[in-house]
Design a protein around this motif. Structure first.
Motif, short mmCIF file in Angstrom:
data_model
loop_
_atom_site.label_atom_id
_atom_site.label_comp_id
_atom_site.label_asym_id
_atom_site.label_seq_id
_atom_site.Cartn_x
_atom_site.Cartn_y
_atom_site.Cartn_z
N ARG A 1 11.18 11.52 1.22
CA ARG A 1 12.35 10.86 0.57
C ARG A 1 11.83 9.63 -0.18
NH1 ARG A 1 15.84 14.62 0.09
NH2 ARG A 1 16.47 15.62 2.16
N GLU A 2 10.67 8.86 0.11
CA GLU A 2 10.26 7.93 -0.52
C GLU A 2 8.77 7.72 -0.40
OE1 GLU A 2 10.46 5.37 -2.69
OE2 GLU A 2 11.59 3.67 -1.83
N VAL A 3 8.11 6.91 -1.45
CA VAL A 3 6.79 6.71 -1.27
C VAL A 3 6.42 5.35 -1.50
CG1 VAL A 3 4.64 6.87 -2.54
CG2 VAL A 3 6.23 8.90 -2.39
N LEU A 4 5.77 4.73 -0.57
CA LEU A 4 5.52 3.39 -0.48
C LEU A 4 4.16 2.88 -0.80
CD1 LEU A 4 7.46 2.63 3.08
CD2 LEU A 4 8.24 1.92 0.68
N LYS A 5 3.94 1.85 -1.57
CA LYS A 5 2.58 1.44 -1.64
C LYS A 5 2.58 0.04 -0.63
CE LYS A 5 1.80 2.47 -6.32
NZ LYS A 5 1.49 2.35 -7.78
N ILE A 6 1.46 0.26 0.00
CA ILE A 6 1.17 -0.56 1.27
C ILE A 6 -0.29 -1.27 1.18
CG2 ILE A 6 1.05 -1.32 3.70
CD1 ILE A 6 3.57 0.91 3.51
N LYS A 7 -0.25 -2.48 1.18
CA LYS A 7 -1.74 -3.17 1.42
C LYS A 7 -2.44 -2.48 2.61
CE LYS A 7 -1.36 -5.98 -2.00
NZ LYS A 7 -2.15 -5.62 -3.31
N ASN A 8 -3.73 -2.41 2.32
CA ASN A 8 -4.52 -1.85 3.33
C ASN A 8 -4.49 -2.44 4.78
OD1 ASN A 8 -6.30 0.02 4.14
ND2 ASN A 8 -8.17 -0.62 3.34
N GLU A 9 -4.77 -3.72 4.70
CA GLU A 9 -4.65 -4.33 5.98
C GLU A 9 -3.45 -4.18 7.10
OE1 GLU A 9 -3.88 -7.84 2.99
OE2 GLU A 9 -4.95 -5.80 3.00
N LYS A 10 -2.43 -4.03 6.23
CA LYS A 10 -1.28 -3.50 7.16
C LYS A 10 -1.13 -2.35 7.85
CE LYS A 10 2.22 -6.82 5.07
NZ LYS A 10 3.42 -6.83 4.30
N LEU A 11 -2.17 -1.51 7.04
CA LEU A 11 -2.02 -0.09 7.70
C LEU A 11 -1.99 0.27 9.31
CD1 LEU A 11 -4.59 2.10 6.07
CD2 LEU A 11 -2.10 2.29 6.19
N LYS A 12 -2.82 -0.63 10.00
CA LYS A 12 -2.91 -0.37 11.35
C LYS A 12 -1.43 -0.52 12.14
CE LYS A 12 -7.56 0.10 12.41
NZ LYS A 12 -7.66 1.15 11.32
N MET A 13 -0.56 -1.20 11.59
CA MET A 13 0.66 -1.68 12.53
C MET A 13 1.75 -0.82 11.97
SD MET A 13 -0.05 -5.80 12.17
CE MET A 13 -1.51 -5.37 10.94
N LYS A 14 2.19 -0.05 12.99
CA LYS A 14 3.33 1.12 12.78
C LYS A 14 4.43 0.45 12.50
CE LYS A 14 5.63 4.65 15.27
NZ LYS A 14 5.97 5.44 16.47
N ASN A 15 4.86 -0.72 13.48
CA ASN A 15 6.26 -1.58 13.15
C ASN A 15 6.38 -2.13 11.88
OD1 ASN A 15 6.67 -0.67 15.92
ND2 ASN A 15 6.00 -2.99 16.64
N ASP A 16 5.24 -2.71 11.25
CA ASP A 16 5.38 -3.13 10.15
C ASP A 16 5.80 -2.04 8.85
OD1 ASP A 16 4.59 -5.40 11.25
OD2 ASP A 16 2.87 -5.82 10.14
N ILE A 17 5.29 -0.76 8.95
CA ILE A 17 5.36 0.14 8.13
C ILE A 17 6.82 0.67 8.27
CG2 ILE A 17 4.42 2.41 7.56
CD1 ILE A 17 2.30 0.83 7.12
N GLU A 18 7.21 0.77 9.55
CA GLU A 18 8.24 1.27 9.74
C GLU A 18 9.29 0.19 9.27
OE1 GLU A 18 9.03 2.27 13.91
OE2 GLU A 18 11.20 2.47 13.69
N GLN A 19 9.16 -1.00 9.33
CA GLN A 19 10.41 -1.96 8.79
C GLN A 19 10.37 -1.85 7.54
OE1 GLN A 19 11.78 -3.30 11.05
NE2 GLN A 19 13.13 -4.01 9.53
N LEU A 20 9.03 -1.77 6.79
CA LEU A 20 9.05 -1.60 5.28
C LEU A 20 9.93 -0.22 4.88
CD1 LEU A 20 5.38 -2.65 4.30
CD2 LEU A 20 7.41 -3.46 3.34
#
Length: 902
Positions: A851-870
């Motif tokens: 449904r969507e494609v997100l571009k995310i900074k590499n250092e945030k990768l490990k944090m599931k919660n951050d990704i989920e929030q984003l």
RNA sequence: GCCCAGGUGGCGGAAUGGUAUACGCGGUAGUCUCAAAAACUACUAGCCGCAAGGCUGUGUGGGUUCGACUCCCUCCCUGGGCACCA
């Protein structure tokens, strides 16, 4: 870049360039000393002209011997071999070129890994295929061989492979076939070459006998004629003696799986039980041996069937039965398999050792002498047996049931023939066992009562080695009638012979441990009168004769025989007996082509040695072959024969390894417009025109790009234009970077180059050439949109592409100022740390749908919660999640986040 | 009959169970040109839609899974090997 220069770079017009740079000019340049001739031929010019640079570099490579390793001093020997070609046809077609290029890419890759790569080439030019072609062109085979050799070598040179041209091997060369004959003699001495009369395959068109492996679905593999079965006396190699080791070693080989399967199937070991049935009639003392894979049904055996050629059949005098036997033999000769089976009762009864029952012995045309023992027992659980029994009103007793009541009823009423595994009934002490247990128990019982044992039988037959043709190595044997009259044979003189050869370094088998088994010598027990030509008298040269064409079958008072062309030449066959010195006769048959090719890999490393077939030290250093590439059509021919010969040489103490090819990969087939290339279809693609028009590099790259190397592909003209365009772009890009020697590679560029090195390295190692080239194209696309390209980047690119397009890579490498060959340079390596991107793309899914494609900074990768929030913050995703309950969130690091909602 | 390999856009083909169709060919439009070729740029699975977007899609039918071209089962088709094998 100016508009003008753009045009100049991209324009490619061979004829224009030819005009500008005529051949004369080129050759004069090539006479320059190597140091000066190295460098751009088109110094200052910017056109990519394949024809100029390709012939130029081929000459320089030859002069600088970059593909001729020192065979004695090499530190990291790598024997890279491709099956040598039959030079029989009009020339090489793209299919051959495909195979050679694929192997060459691998060799070049290994060379850049620091290996001393030995990549030899030669011609498998003896044999029926070459001779048939000579007959077609109405030229003497020796003359045709000269022409073919020249043409093949010219073509092979034009494709720019890294062949060592200083070590070619042609199987028709006396210095080669001398040792093919020597090999024959070694096999004879070991008791592995013998003559016998047997029903063999005869091709009426080629007018010679053929090995089983050369018959495809009852047709000759060369000319497609229907073969006939004929009883003829012929030379055989006892390859069946090696059935078990040949089979066992397959597991250890790093070979294409389908070839391994084909070999296993061809050797065709089936395990079962040998049963000895006593014959009730005392006048015949014989027992009948029967082989079965289904000993579980023995209790229910109600008849025996013998092959027409079975020795017991042969002993029967009754004229009616004799007449049937002759008729049945004829039917079997016709090789028709679907005909209704016929048979005749012999009047004999055999005793089933398991239950003592007397059962009738029949002769029928569905029993084959060359499988098992030539005899079988009939029961209710084999479809052919049941059909036969019903036809001749022989009773049947079902002894297996399945447990399915309806079905079992049908089995018992003989309405159904059940051939699977089941539970035994009406089988005395074996009743109640399941089939597998029963097979074991029955065999054990038979063994205990001396009426049988476990036994294996094979599909593999002995290798019929003699051919009644001209163009091959004469079989180096002599027949002496005087010795034969005295019952003298090489084997009866074994002690003396052993003494004679004991000084030579190889082991000679003593009489007791002789591999020779009388089972193979039924008709000609001791090979009386046959002597090998003394080794010092080798070669037995093939004389130049005008009437070389095959003669075919003729009938003499002694029966049928196939006359070889050499048999019309007394000056050839008249000789003296090496044993007694009396007048004797040479063998006039020649050996099978597959013997020529069964040991050539040993000769390549020893071409300068005249006194030995292969040099011990060289063989030790270079063999087994590290990488062997060839067609899958040789799965059970060349590849099996080579393995057999290698094993024999090992057993005789000449070499210390059993398997000739450590690694083998089968390449695919090139088709044209979806159909196999063949002359009759008129779709054979000859590489020459493409080499001329686009250059060898474009053709090579295209062939390797077409599809997976192991699968082949469909050849299209438009496809090659694509790779040609690609190389031209590469050429232009390299020009652009010449002056950028100080430019540093950006971070993004580092990631791209490391990624590409990784991909190409892995793909080439796996022979996934098509994806390696795709990776290079992607990398080109990346580089071409950069404002500037550094020299370093382009140099890595050239190295990576050099196995595929060796000439253009070398030329550009040289233009960039390198003084030594790119093909001797070090393959680039990559560093994992550059592969990580600082920005990562995460796919967001709802119930597994993107449904969507997100571009995310590499250092945030490990944090599931951050990704989920984003992800939840995204407008699109919000829409989907609104009012829904999230059941589960699945997160795969760096790849995907999936919301499972109700 | 048995044993392999395979079935993905218009075509050749990519995809460790994680954004299907990478890369190339072909096609369409454009730039350049008097024009063409070449080259370059953009688009190119199908359907609906002006668009945003949505739906359907890896031979067939089912299953496992949050998720299947990929794993399991059924069937169909293509290519190859073996086959009168007891």
């Amino acid at each position: 870049m100016t508009k003008n220069s753009k045009v100049r770079i991209n324009q490619y017009n061979p004829s224009e360039i030819e005009k500008k740079w005529p051949r004369k000019n080129l050759t004069s340049r090539l006479r320059l000393p190597a140091s000066r001739s190295r460098g751009a031929i088109s110094r200052g010019k910017q056109e990519y002209s394949p024809s100029l640079i390709e012939s130029k570099w081929q000459s320089i490579w030859k002069k600088e011997k970059i593909y001729s390793p020192n065979l004695d001093k090499a530190k990291k020997p790598f024997y890279n071999l491709m099956m040598f070609p039959y030079p029989s046809a009009e020339g090489m077609h793209v299919g051959n070129m495909y195979a050679f290029t694929g192997a060459d890419v691998y060799g070049r890759f290994q060379r850049m890994q620091g290996k001393d790569v030995f990549e030899p080439i030669g011609l498998d030019g003896f044999g029926i295929h070459s001779e048939n072609y000579a007959i077609k062109t109405d030229k003497h085979p020796a003359k045709q061989a000269e022409i073919s050799e020249k043409n093949f070598y010219r073509q092979l040179k034009s494709i720019g492979n890294g062949f060592d041209w200083s070590r070619t091997v042609e199987t028709y060369d006396t210095s080669y076939y001398k040792w093919t004959q020597w090999l024959f003699i070694q096999l004879f001495r070991a008791g592995l070459a013998y003559r016998k009369k047997a029903p063999v395959n005869f091709c009426p068109s080629c007018k010679t006998v053929l090995a089983d492996e050369q018959v495809l679905d009852t047709r000759c593999e060369r000319c497609n004629s229907l073969v006939e079965k004929r009883d003829l006396e012929q030379w055989f190699f006892a390859i069946t003696k090696y059935a078990d080791p040949l089979l066992a070693n397959i597991d250890k080989l790093d070979w294409s799986e389908k070839v391994k399967i084909a070999q296993r199937q061809w050797i065709g070991r089936s395990e079962g039980t040998l049963i000895r049935f006593k014959i009730k009639d005392l006048r015949i003392k014989n027992e009948i041996e029967v082989f079965t894979t289904r000993a579980d049904t023995l209790y229910g055996a109600t008849f025996i069937v013998l092959a027409p050629e079975h020795p017991v059949s042969a002993a029967i005098k009754d004229s009616k039965i004799r007449a049937y036997i002759e008729k049945a033999k004829e039917i079997q000769k016709s090789l028709e398999k679907d005909k209704e089976k016929t048979g005749v009762f012999t009047g004999l009864y055999a005793i089933n050792p398991l239950n003592g029952e007397e059962i009738p012995v029949w002769i029928a045309d569905y029993a084959l002498m060359d499988f098992g023992t030539g005899a079988l027992f009939g029961d209710a659980h084999d479809e052919r047996d049941v059909k036969f029994a019903k036809k001749y009103k022989i009773p049947l007793t079902p002894t297996l049931i399945t447990g399915d009541k309806e079905f079992d009823k049908k089995i018992l009423s003989l309405e159904e023939c059940f051939t699977g595994y089941g539970t035994l009934i009406d089988s005395g002490p074996f009743t109640g066992l399941d089939s597998k247990q029963a097979m074991k128990r029955v065999a054990e019982w038979l063994k205990k009562h001396n009426a049988g044992d476990f036994e294996a039988t094979y599909h593999l037959r002995d290798w019929l080695i003699s051919r009644q043709r001209y163009w091959g190595p004469p079989i180096p044997m002599v027949y002496c009638k005087n010795c034969a009259d005295q019952k003298l044979s090489w084997f009866s003189m074994a002690e003396e012979n052993e003494h004679k050869v004991s000084s030579s370094k190889h082991k000679v088998l003593s009489k007791d441990e002789n591999i020779l088994d009388t089972k193979y010598l039924i008709h000609n027990t001791d090979m009386v009168g046959w002597w090998p030509v003394p080794e010092k008298d080798l070669p037995v040269e093939l004389p130049f004769i005008k009437d070389y064409k095959p003669l075919g079958i003729h009938s003499a008072s002694s029966g049928q025989a196939v006359k070889a062309p050499l048999a019309s030449h007394p000056e050839f066959y008249r000789t003296k007996c090496p044993k007694c010195g009396m007048n004797a006769r040479r063998e006039t048959d020649v050996s099978d082509t597959f013997l020529d090719s069964a040991w050539y890999f040993l000769r390549y490393v020893s071409t300068e040695f005249d006194s030995v077939p292969f040099d011990e030290a060289r063989v030790k250093k270079w063999l087994p072959v590290n990488m062997y590439i060839g067609g899958a059509e040789h799965s059970v021919l060349h590849l099996l024969y080579s393995r057999f010969i290698t094993m024999v040489l090992k057993d005789l103490g000449f070499i210390d390894f059993e398997e000739p090819f450590a690694r083998f990969r089968a390449h695919g087939l090139i088709v044209k417009d979806g159909a196999k290339m063949s002359k009759s279809r008129g779709n054979v693609v000859v590489p020459d025109q493409y080499v001329k028009k686009f250059g060898a590099d474009s053709l090579r790259t295209y062939l390797m790009f077409m599809g997976p190397f192991s699968q082949g592909g469909d050849f299209r003209d438009t496809g090659i234009e694509g790779t040609h365009r690609f190389l031209r772009r590469v050429w232009a890009l390299a020009q652009k970077s010449i002056s950028n020697s100080k430019l540093l590679i950006s971070n993004e560029g580092k990631r791209a180059v490391n990624k590409t090195i990784k991909k190409v390295t892995e793909d080439v190692s796996n022979l996934s050439y098509n994806t390696a080239i795709a990776g290079l194209m992607e990398y080109y696309n990346f580089l071409s949109v950069q404002k500037e390209v550094s020299k370093e980047e382009i140099e890595v690119f050239l190295k990576l592409i050099s196995p595929f397009a060796p000439h253009i890579a070398e030329e550009l490498w040289s233009i960039l100022g390198n003084k030594t060959s790119i093909h001797k340079s070090q393959w680039p390596t990559y560093d994992e740390k550059y592969l990580v991107s600082d920005e990562v793309i995460i796919a967001v899914q709802i119930n597994g749908k993107l449904r969507e494609v997100l571009k995310i900074k590499n250092e945030k990768l490990k944090m599931k919660n951050d990704i989920e929030q984003l992800a939840k913050e995204s407008a699109k995703i919000k829409k989907y999640l609104e009012g829904k309950q999230i059941k589960k969130v699945i997160y795969v690091e760096g790849k995907i986040i999936n919301f499972v909602i109700v």
